[in-house]
Design a protein around this motif. Structure first.
Motif, mmCIF file in Angstrom:
data_model
loop_
_atom_site.group_PDB
_atom_site.id
_atom_site.type_symbol
_atom_site.label_atom_id
_atom_site.label_comp_id
_atom_site.label_asym_id
_atom_site.label_seq_id
_atom_site.Cartn_x
_atom_site.Cartn_y
_atom_site.Cartn_z
ATOM 1 N N HIS A 115 0.992 -1.159 -0.093
ATOM 2 C CA HIS A 115 -0.021 0.114 -0.222
ATOM 3 C C HIS A 115 1.049 1.302 -0.045
ATOM 4 N N GLU A 135 -10.353 -3.369 -4.993
ATOM 5 C CA GLU A 135 -10.734 -2.229 -5.566
ATOM 6 C C GLU A 135 -9.742 -1.343 -6.198
ATOM 7 N N ASP A 136 -8.757 -1.134 -5.357
ATOM 8 C CA ASP A 136 -7.798 -0.053 -5.772
ATOM 9 C C ASP A 136 -6.420 -1.145 -6.365
ATOM 10 N N CYS A 137 -6.525 -2.061 -6.814
ATOM 11 C CA CYS A 137 -5.711 -2.741 -7.375
ATOM 12 C C CYS A 137 -5.383 -2.392 -8.754
#
Length: 146
Positions: free
Chosen positions: A31, A69-71
């Protein structure tokens, strides 16, 4: 004789060529946090829940975009978004006109060269499933992304 990555742009590569550029470090699965005021990007030691930290591969690679979702789907990213990739990432390096590092498996011809060079995340990453609150990612910052 030149290698395919020296002759082709990223857009010109076949899917197999594209996939072979990934060194399996797992750094892209960490992240990141972007400072809203400065746009600086900070890397944390917190890995996506789908990353097998010891093997440094996604456990749901084919479904990752649907499941997280944020891949980031690198094939769908524009080149100006590559600042989110690690500075050692082959995709970023080639986009910036830089050579691959000696420890990259395509150069070294050894599958474990990334681990031997300590360029993978196995020795410091933790899974997002082990932290209490994803809003506390600042507590896990490793360094400023260059």
């Amino acid at each position: 004789m030149k290698h395919f990555w020296e002759e082709k742009t990223l857009d010109e590569m076949s899917n197999d060529e594209w996939e072979s550029l990934c060194d399996g470090c797992g750094q892209c699965c960490l992240h990141k946090i972007q400072d809203e005021d400065t746009d600086e990007i900070y890397i944390t030691r917190v890995a996506c829940k789908l990353l097998d930290i010891h093997a440094c591969h996604c456990t749901q690679y084919e479904k990752r975009i649907e499941l997280v979702e944020d891949c980031l789907d690198l094939r769908e990213m524009s080149a100006d978004e590559y600042q989110w990739l690690p500075v050692t990432c082959a995709y970023r390096l080639l986009h910036e006109g830089k050579p691959l590092f000696d420890w990259h498996p395509l150069i070294s011809k050894k599958a474990n060269s990334v681990k031997r060079a300590k360029m993978n995340v196995t020795h410091f990453a933790i899974s997002e499933t082990t932290i209490n609150d994803m809003d506390d990612l600042e507590d896990y910052i490793l360094k400023l992304q260059s």
